[in-house]
Design a protein around this motif. Sequence first.
Motif, mmCIF file in Angstrom:
data_model
loop_
_atom_site.group_PDB
_atom_site.id
_atom_site.type_symbol
_atom_site.label_atom_id
_atom_site.label_comp_id
_atom_site.label_asym_id
_atom_site.label_seq_id
_atom_site.Cartn_x
_atom_site.Cartn_y
_atom_site.Cartn_z
ATOM 1 N N LYS A 38 64.592 27.426 75.468
ATOM 2 C CA LYS A 38 63.808 26.534 74.601
ATOM 3 C C LYS A 38 64.027 26.818 73.121
ATOM 4 N N SER A 39 64.042 28.075 72.752
ATOM 5 C CA SER A 39 64.154 28.427 71.332
ATOM 6 C C SER A 39 65.590 28.688 70.890
ATOM 7 N N GLY A 40 66.456 28.989 71.852
ATOM 8 C CA GLY A 40 67.840 29.320 71.529
ATOM 9 C C GLY A 40 68.015 30.752 71.054
ATOM 10 N N PRO A 83 68.153 31.985 82.134
ATOM 11 C CA PRO A 83 67.285 31.647 83.259
ATOM 12 C C PRO A 83 67.468 30.191 83.670
ATOM 13 N N GLY A 84 67.241 29.941 84.937
ATOM 14 C CA GLY A 84 67.305 28.549 85.380
ATOM 15 C C GLY A 84 67.988 28.363 86.681
#
Length: 84
Positions: A38-40, A83-84
């Motif tokens: 999300k934030s990189g 993650p993912g």
Amino acid sequence: MKSLKTKRYLFILILLVTFKGFAQQAYLVYNVNIVEVKSGKIAKNKAILIENQLIKAIGKYENLGDLVPKSSQINAQNKYIIPG
């Protein structure tokens, strides 16, 4: 040569976490850089505690290393994980 060894460790980790017989055990992947999607941002030199096929904790090796036997720890050698 290091890359092949690291790939082998990560492959073994995936196999161990996938099989039900090993799913009840805990594993620690340490010396890993985590990409926060999300934030990189990149969380450098972290440890990931995996129990029952779930990430239970992310932190410093100094805090998580004693929770898992050395035989269940994998040194990611400063590689990256998403993650993912």
